[in-house]
Motif scaffolding. Sequence first.
Motif, mmCIF file in Angstrom:
data_model
loop_
_atom_site.group_PDB
_atom_site.id
_atom_site.type_symbol
_atom_site.label_atom_id
_atom_site.label_comp_id
_atom_site.label_asym_id
_atom_site.label_seq_id
_atom_site.Cartn_x
_atom_site.Cartn_y
_atom_site.Cartn_z
ATOM 1 N N UNK A 183 0.818 -1.211 0.000
ATOM 2 C CA UNK A 183 0.000 0.000 0.000
ATOM 3 C C UNK A 183 0.852 1.261 0.000
ATOM 4 N N UNK A 184 1.923 1.244 0.800
ATOM 5 C CA UNK A 184 2.835 2.392 0.842
ATOM 6 C C UNK A 184 3.495 2.610 -0.510
ATOM 7 N N UNK A 185 4.002 1.531 -1.102
ATOM 8 C CA UNK A 185 4.675 1.646 -2.400
ATOM 9 C C UNK A 185 3.699 2.084 -3.488
ATOM 10 N N UNK A 186 2.483 1.567 -3.453
ATOM 11 C CA UNK A 186 1.483 1.954 -4.453
ATOM 12 C C UNK A 186 1.101 3.418 -4.339
ATOM 13 N N UNK A 187 0.848 3.891 -3.105
ATOM 14 C CA UNK A 187 0.482 5.297 -2.919
ATOM 15 C C UNK A 187 1.629 6.218 -3.322
ATOM 16 N N UNK B 38 -1.047 17.169 -11.340
ATOM 17 C CA UNK B 38 -2.302 17.040 -10.579
ATOM 18 C C UNK B 38 -1.983 17.185 -9.085
ATOM 19 N N UNK B 39 -1.902 18.425 -8.637
ATOM 20 C CA UNK B 39 -1.445 18.671 -7.265
ATOM 21 C C UNK B 39 -2.427 18.162 -6.224
ATOM 22 N N UNK B 40 -3.712 18.318 -6.464
ATOM 23 C CA UNK B 40 -4.709 17.859 -5.479
ATOM 24 C C UNK B 40 -4.623 16.342 -5.293
ATOM 25 N N UNK B 41 -4.611 15.614 -6.396
ATOM 26 C CA UNK B 41 -4.514 14.153 -6.324
ATOM 27 C C UNK B 41 -3.187 13.731 -5.703
ATOM 28 N N UNK B 42 -2.109 14.437 -6.041
ATOM 29 C CA UNK B 42 -0.795 14.124 -5.494
ATOM 30 C C UNK B 42 -0.781 14.279 -3.974
ATOM 31 N N UNK B 43 -1.395 15.370 -3.465
ATOM 32 C CA UNK B 43 -1.444 15.589 -2.017
ATOM 33 C C UNK B 43 -2.265 14.502 -1.319
ATOM 34 N N UNK B 44 -3.378 14.122 -1.911
ATOM 35 C CA UNK B 44 -4.208 13.060 -1.320
ATOM 36 C C UNK B 44 -3.447 11.732 -1.273
ATOM 37 N N UNK B 45 -2.721 11.423 -2.333
ATOM 38 C CA UNK B 45 -1.971 10.166 -2.364
ATOM 39 C C UNK B 45 -0.799 10.193 -1.392
ATOM 40 N N UNK B 46 -0.179 11.342 -1.183
ATOM 41 C CA UNK B 46 0.912 11.423 -0.201
ATOM 42 C C UNK B 46 0.363 11.243 1.220
ATOM 43 N N UNK B 47 -0.836 11.785 1.454
ATOM 44 C CA UNK B 47 -1.467 11.553 2.768
ATOM 45 C C UNK B 47 -1.835 10.076 2.932
ATOM 46 N N UNK B 48 -2.283 9.460 1.859
ATOM 47 C CA UNK B 48 -2.561 8.017 1.886
ATOM 48 C C UNK B 48 -1.299 7.210 2.147
ATOM 49 N N UNK B 49 -0.184 7.671 1.598
ATOM 50 C CA UNK B 49 1.095 6.992 1.841
ATOM 51 C C UNK B 49 1.457 7.048 3.323
ATOM 52 N N UNK B 50 1.250 8.225 3.941
ATOM 53 C CA UNK B 50 1.529 8.370 5.377
ATOM 54 C C UNK B 50 0.654 7.412 6.182
ATOM 55 N N UNK B 51 -0.624 7.323 5.805
ATOM 56 C CA UNK B 51 -1.538 6.396 6.476
ATOM 57 C C UNK B 51 -1.050 4.952 6.315
ATOM 58 N N UNK B 52 -0.631 4.584 5.109
ATOM 59 C CA UNK B 52 -0.160 3.217 4.855
ATOM 60 C C UNK B 52 1.121 2.928 5.638
ATOM 61 N N UNK C 179 1.622 0.055 8.479
ATOM 62 C CA UNK C 179 2.715 -0.919 8.430
ATOM 63 C C UNK C 179 3.466 -0.959 9.761
ATOM 64 N N UNK C 180 3.763 0.215 10.311
ATOM 65 C CA UNK C 180 4.475 0.269 11.604
ATOM 66 C C UNK C 180 3.628 -0.382 12.693
ATOM 67 N N UNK C 181 2.322 -0.089 12.709
ATOM 68 C CA UNK C 181 1.429 -0.709 13.679
ATOM 69 C C UNK C 181 1.414 -2.231 13.509
ATOM 70 N N UNK C 182 1.400 -2.717 12.279
ATOM 71 C CA UNK C 182 1.393 -4.156 12.014
ATOM 72 C C UNK C 182 2.684 -4.808 12.499
ATOM 73 N N UNK C 183 3.819 -4.115 12.312
ATOM 74 C CA UNK C 183 5.100 -4.654 12.790
ATOM 75 C C UNK C 183 5.090 -4.749 14.307
ATOM 76 N N UNK C 184 4.640 -3.683 14.975
ATOM 77 C CA UNK C 184 4.609 -3.683 16.450
ATOM 78 C C UNK C 184 3.664 -4.759 16.958
#
Length: 116
Positions: free
Chosen positions: A65-69, A81-95, A99-104
Motif C-alpha cells: 500500500x505504501x509503495x502503491x500510494x 495534478x497537485x490535489x490528487x498528489x497531495x491526497x496520495x501522499x497523505x494516503x502513503x503516510x496512512x499506509x 505498516x508500523x502498527x502491524x510490525x509492532x
Amino acid sequence: MAAASTPSVASAPITQPSGAVPFDFSQPPSIEGFTPLAKRKEETFKEKLLRKTQENPFVPIGCLGTAGALTYGLRAFHQGKTRQSQLLMRGRIFAQGFTVFAIIFGVFATALKPKQ
C-alpha cells in the motif's frame, strides 16, 4: 650491575607422530557434558518470505500500500495534478502508519506466543 641473562634452553621442534592428526576438522569437538542441538535446515529467501508473510500478513499489505500510494502520488505530481498528489501522499503516510502498527503488533504477538 649484573647483567640478567636468560637461560638458554635448546628448544626442539614439537613433532607429531606420523599419521596422527591433532584435530579432525570434519567432526565437531567432543566436549564432556555438552550435547549439541540438531542443525536446522537453512531457509532460502523465498521460504523465509513465505513463512514471515504467513506469521503476519498485514506487514506486506502495508508495504504494498505504501509503495502503491508513493508511485501513484509521484506520477500525479509529475502530471501536475497537485490535489490528487497531495491526497496520495497523505494516503502513503496512512499506509506507513498501518505498516508500523502491524510490525509492532507482530512483535508483541510473537513475544506472547508460547514457545514450542
